[in-house]
Design a protein around this motif. Structure first.
Motif, PDB file in Angstrom:
ATOM      1  N   LYS A  13       0.765  -1.047   0.187  1.00 34.41           N
ATOM      2  CA  LYS A  13       0.135   0.078   0.001  1.00 34.41           C
ATOM      3  C   LYS A  13       0.793   1.190   0.254  1.00 34.41           C
ATOM      4  O   LYS A  13       1.492   1.730   1.039  1.00 34.41           O
ATOM      5  CB  LYS A  13      -0.965   0.162   1.154  1.00 34.41           C
ATOM      6  N   ASN A  15       1.485   5.249  -0.345  1.00 33.85           N
ATOM      7  CA  ASN A  15       0.869   6.445   0.196  1.00 33.85           C
ATOM      8  C   ASN A  15       0.288   7.280  -0.966  1.00 33.85           C
ATOM      9  O   ASN A  15       0.456   6.784  -2.166  1.00 33.85           O
ATOM     10  CB  ASN A  15       1.646   7.236   1.305  1.00 33.85           C
ATOM     11  N   VAL A  20       6.471   4.289  -0.080  1.00 28.09           N
ATOM     12  CA  VAL A  20       6.247   3.465   0.879  1.00 28.09           C
ATOM     13  C   VAL A  20       7.632   3.410   1.805  1.00 28.09           C
ATOM     14  O   VAL A  20       8.846   3.625   1.195  1.00 28.09           O
ATOM     15  CB  VAL A  20       6.131   1.996   0.644  1.00 28.09           C
ATOM     16  N   ASP A  85       1.956  -1.236   4.577  1.00 25.91           N
ATOM     17  CA  ASP A  85       2.309   0.030   4.155  1.00 25.91           C
ATOM     18  C   ASP A  85       3.499   0.509   4.627  1.00 25.91           C
ATOM     19  O   ASP A  85       3.826   1.812   4.786  1.00 25.91           O
ATOM     20  CB  ASP A  85       1.245   1.014   4.478  1.00 25.91           C
TER      21      ASP A  85
END
Length: 213
Positions: A13, A15, A20, A85
């Motif tokens: 994931k 941002n 990341v 993340d």
């Protein structure tokens, strides 16, 4: 030394800026070396080449670690966190220097911002070995470790032999708590012997890693 890793980038994931965070850690003793950002492309190049690539937010471009210094980081393992993340990457640091200031780690003591970096905590054994070396180089009155060094080979090796025998007896008696305690004693006195003969704890870890391969 390059290794290739399989990872579906779709599980990461990134941002809003497409980045990341990546924490870089020594793969042997756990010392945190640095923090940097990766985007999809730099992560892909890291996976393909086996060395770390990052994304510079100030220059807005990819950069391979060690491009100018030669202090390349070879990836040995990686993890992503439970939210997918953030990345944790274990590396073999060429030259044992990760910081652009010439230090092993980018992380310094908070109350000494301009002082040479004291290594952040790694594993407990590495920390203990560092303290033992300090007692060797800067003896302290009343220190048991300093007492061992002043006694030379005979005292150091005699204690190592005694503690090894006590560990054997604890194992024969099948007493878990005693085994753990005696093993700690053997490990401590082994570290003293390593320090006495100028053999770094890291050399032992490297030998174990070599045998594992």
């Amino acid at each position: 030394m390059p290794q290739q890793f399989r990872l579906s980038l779709d599980v990461i994931k990134f941002n809003e800026q497409g980045l990341v965070p990546a924490i870089i850690q020594d793969y042997l003793d756990g010392v945190v070396l640095m923090f940097a950002w990766m985007n999809r492309e730099s992560l892909q190049k890291t996976l393909e080449t086996g060395r770390t690539w990052f994304y510079s937010r100030s220059r807005q471009e990819l950069w391979p670690k060690g491009e100018t210094s030669g202090h390349v980081q070879w990836v040995r393992w990686w993890r992503y966190d439970c939210d997918h993340d953030a990345l944790l990457i274990g590396v073999e640091q060429v030259g044992d220097i990760a910081c652009h200031k010439g230090e092993r780690s980018c992380f310094h003591l908070i109350d000494e911002p301009n002082a040479p970096a004291h290594l952040p905590p790694g594993d407990m054994v590495a920390q203990l070995y560092e303290v033992i070396c300090q007692r060797r180089d800067q003896p302290q009155e009343g220190s048991y470790t300093s007492h061992l060094f002043t006694g030379g080979d005979n005292r150091i090796l005699k204690k190592l032999g005694e503690e090894t025998a006590e560990l054997i007896m604890a194992c024969k008696d099948r007493e878990p708590e005693a085994i753990a305690s005696e093993c700690a004693d053997v490990l401590y006195h082994t570290l003293v012997a390593l320090a006495a003969y100028q053999v770094p704890w890291r050399a032992v870890l490297q030998e174990l890693q070599r045998r594992r391969r």
